[in-house]
Design an enzyme around this catalytic site. Structure first.
Site, PDB file in Angstrom:
ATOM      1  N   ASN A 134      -2.709   2.934 -10.359  1.00 54.64           N
ATOM      2  CA  ASN A 134      -3.238   2.194  -9.197  1.00 54.64           C
ATOM      3  C   ASN A 134      -3.243   0.709  -9.564  1.00 54.64           C
ATOM      4  O   ASN A 134      -2.898   0.320 -10.687  1.00 54.64           O
ATOM      5  CB  ASN A 134      -4.641   2.700  -8.827  1.00 54.64           C
ATOM      6  CG  ASN A 134      -5.100   2.160  -7.476  1.00 54.64           C
ATOM      7  OD1 ASN A 134      -4.379   2.231  -6.498  1.00 54.64           O
ATOM      8  ND2 ASN A 134      -6.290   1.583  -7.426  1.00 54.64           N
ATOM      9  N   LYS A 135      -3.653  -0.117  -8.634  1.00 53.94           N
ATOM     10  CA  LYS A 135      -3.623  -1.569  -8.804  1.00 53.94           C
ATOM     11  C   LYS A 135      -4.230  -2.005 -10.133  1.00 53.94           C
ATOM     12  O   LYS A 135      -5.270  -1.487 -10.561  1.00 53.94           O
ATOM     13  CB  LYS A 135      -4.370  -2.210  -7.626  1.00 53.94           C
ATOM     14  CG  LYS A 135      -4.483  -3.704  -7.632  1.00 53.94           C
ATOM     15  CD  LYS A 135      -3.168  -4.409  -7.779  1.00 53.94           C
ATOM     16  CE  LYS A 135      -2.154  -4.059  -6.715  1.00 53.94           C
ATOM     17  NZ  LYS A 135      -0.793  -4.600  -7.030  1.00 53.94           N
TER      18      LYS A 135
ATOM     19  N   ASP B  36      -1.412   4.985  -6.443  1.00 55.68           N
ATOM     20  CA  ASP B  36       0.011   4.797  -6.144  1.00 55.68           C
ATOM     21  C   ASP B  36       0.852   5.945  -6.666  1.00 55.68           C
ATOM     22  O   ASP B  36       1.955   6.189  -6.184  1.00 55.68           O
ATOM     23  CB  ASP B  36       0.502   3.473  -6.736  1.00 55.68           C
ATOM     24  CG  ASP B  36      -0.052   2.323  -5.925  1.00 55.68           C
ATOM     25  OD1 ASP B  36      -1.193   1.898  -6.207  1.00 55.68           O
ATOM     26  OD2 ASP B  36       0.622   1.897  -4.972  1.00 55.68           O
TER      27      ASP B  36
ATOM     28  N   GLY C  11       0.865  -1.171   0.000  1.00 58.91           N
ATOM     29  CA  GLY C  11       0.000   0.000   0.000  1.00 58.91           C
ATOM     30  C   GLY C  11       0.905   1.226   0.000  1.00 58.91           C
ATOM     31  O   GLY C  11       1.884   1.281   0.752  1.00 58.91           O
ATOM     32  N   ALA C  12       0.582   2.201  -0.862  1.00 59.49           N
ATOM     33  CA  ALA C  12       1.506   3.315  -1.083  1.00 59.49           C
ATOM     34  C   ALA C  12       1.909   4.046   0.210  1.00 59.49           C
ATOM     35  O   ALA C  12       3.105   4.204   0.485  1.00 59.49           O
ATOM     36  CB  ALA C  12       0.906   4.269  -2.113  1.00 59.49           C
TER      37      ALA C  12
HETATM   38  O1  MRU Z   1       0.638  -3.842  -4.827  1.00 61.65           O
HETATM   39  P1  MRU Z   1      -0.032  -3.150  -3.680  1.00 61.65           P
HETATM   40  O2  MRU Z   1      -0.908  -4.033  -2.891  1.00 61.65           O
HETATM   41  O3  MRU Z   1       0.939  -2.366  -2.828  1.00 61.65           O
HETATM   42  O4  MRU Z   1      -0.964  -2.066  -4.383  1.00 61.65           O
HETATM   43  C1  MRU Z   1      -1.682  -1.169  -3.591  1.00 61.65           C
HETATM   44  C2  MRU Z   1      -2.611  -0.329  -4.352  1.00 61.65           C
HETATM   45  O5  MRU Z   1      -2.658  -0.327  -5.558  1.00 61.65           O
HETATM   46  C3  MRU Z   1      -3.453   0.633  -3.558  1.00 61.65           C
HETATM   47  O6  MRU Z   1      -4.662   0.894  -4.213  1.00 61.65           O
HETATM   48  C4  MRU Z   1      -2.691   1.950  -3.394  1.00 61.65           C
HETATM   49  O7  MRU Z   1      -1.406   1.737  -2.902  1.00 61.65           O
HETATM   50  C5  MRU Z   1      -3.394   2.893  -2.518  1.00 61.65           C
HETATM   51  S1  MRU Z   1      -3.282   2.430  -0.798  1.00 61.65           S
HETATM   52  C6  MRU Z   1      -4.018   3.635   0.126  1.00 61.65           C
END
Ligand code: MRU
Length: 331
Positions: free
Chosen positions: A243-244, A233, A51-52
């Site tokens: 984002n994801k 992200d 998570g970012a």
């Molecule tokens: O690969 P990850 O699980 O770190 O990806 C996270 C995401 O894409 C979240 O949507 C993003 O970091 C926002 S968290 C507040």
């Protein structure tokens, strides 16, 4: 070590980082102790910490660990900082947290640690503020009534220090009685939605159902969703959002069916140095994440995979990007 679900997802205790091991959830809520830079990098790469905003805080603490380990060796600390910042390429928060802590290096290791602790303390406040603004925007766009929301990946207290961005907004909406149901996309291949978001929604007592990622656009087409809420992200200067993986497809479907698509992020996720999403580095992860499941192969041996961890949603598909400071103007 006392384990409680009230513990911050990441914290500093007795000279080390203590973080929830997100790989073990939902089966096991356990804390891990990260006492070296390599342990922090390993936790970030394996998504034990993910998570970012959470990896931004981890990066800052990684620099604090390096500064304490090499009190008289600035080049060694700077080299460690570079390795930390490169542990994952897409979420700008990681480099932001690393560089913020590193700027204090001339003042000594204690100053670096104080800065990392400030990152931690601020994250709880900034995600709460962003979540509050986003909830108010959603109420004003969609009506003050119980809403059917769709979210993707995990943007809650696990992905941040303690509250959450998009999932924080959903918490806010639930607190005022404005959530009928949340549809949580499972988020292949590592299942952050199924494992983590559903765990947080259940913990918070918010009504929810889990769906496979491909069901998200179908739910939008069927009129089952009043608003999509996701995190970010990296937000480029023009409002494009990384984002994801899977976010882009949801945004296309939301635009097609005229459903508001809201991104909730902290200012630390904005990257003004990047003009548009075309220049955002997208992390590509190991093929085994796609060709196998829970340690077992599901595809024929030797299958090659395309496994980007993120995608880019162009600003035209986004209704609003909300941070702790503002609802950003999208061109
Ligand atoms: O690969 P990850 O699980 O770190 O990806 C996270 C995401 O894409 C979240 O949507 C993003 O970091 C926002 S968290 C507040």
């Amino acid at each position: 070590m006392g384990v409680t679900t009230e513990t911050r997802s990441i914290d500093w205790r007795d000279g080390a980082v203590v973080a929830v091991d997100q790989r073990a959830l939902p089966g096991d809520y356990r804390l891990m102790r990260l006492a070296t830079v390599d342990e922090v990098i390993g936790a970030i790469r394996t998504l034990a910490v993910r998570g970012a905003p959470a990896i931004g805080a981890a990066g800052a603490f990684g620099v604090a660990l390096a500064a304490r380990a090499h009190p008289a060796d600035e080049p060694a600390v700077r080299a460690a900082a570079e390795r930390l910042a490169g542990a994952r390429p897409t979420a700008v928060n990681l480099r932001w947290g690393v560089e913020r802590a590193l700027r204090r290096l001339p003042e000594g290791a204690d100053a670096v640690l104080r800065e990392a602790l400030a990152v931690l303390a601020e994250d709880e406040a900034t995600t709460k503020a962003a979540a509050r603004h986003a909830a108010e925007l959603v109420r004003s766009m969609c009506g003050r009534r119980p809403l059917r929301l769709l979210t993707h990946c995990n943007t809650g207290r696990l992905a941040t220090v303690a509250w959450g961005t998009a999932l924080g907004a959903i918490r806010e909406l639930a607190a005022t009685g404005h959530v009928a149901e949340v549809l949580a996309g499972e988020t292949r291949p590592l299942l952050q939605g199924a494992r983590l978001t559903v765990w947080e929604l259940a913990e918070a007592g918010i009504p929810h159902r889990l769906c496979v990622d491909a069901a998200g656009p179908a739910a939008l087409a069927a009129g089952m969703v009043d608003c999509v809420l996701v995190g970010a992200d990296r937000v480029a200067a023009n409002g494009d959002v990384a984002n994801k993986i899977g976010t882009y497809g949801l945004a296309v479907a939301a635009a097609r069916h005229r459903v508001p698509f809201v991104v909730v992020a902290t200012e630390s996720t904005r990257d003004g140095s990047i003009g548009s999403g075309r220049d955002i580095a997208i992390e590509e992860r190991a093929a085994e994440e796609v060709t196998g499941y829970a340690g077992r192969d599901v595809a024929p041996a030797g299958t090659r995979a395309f496994n980007p961890a993120f995608d880019v949603t162009p600003y035209e598909l986004i209704t609003a990007i909300v941070t702790e400071n503002a609802v950003l103007e999208i061109p």
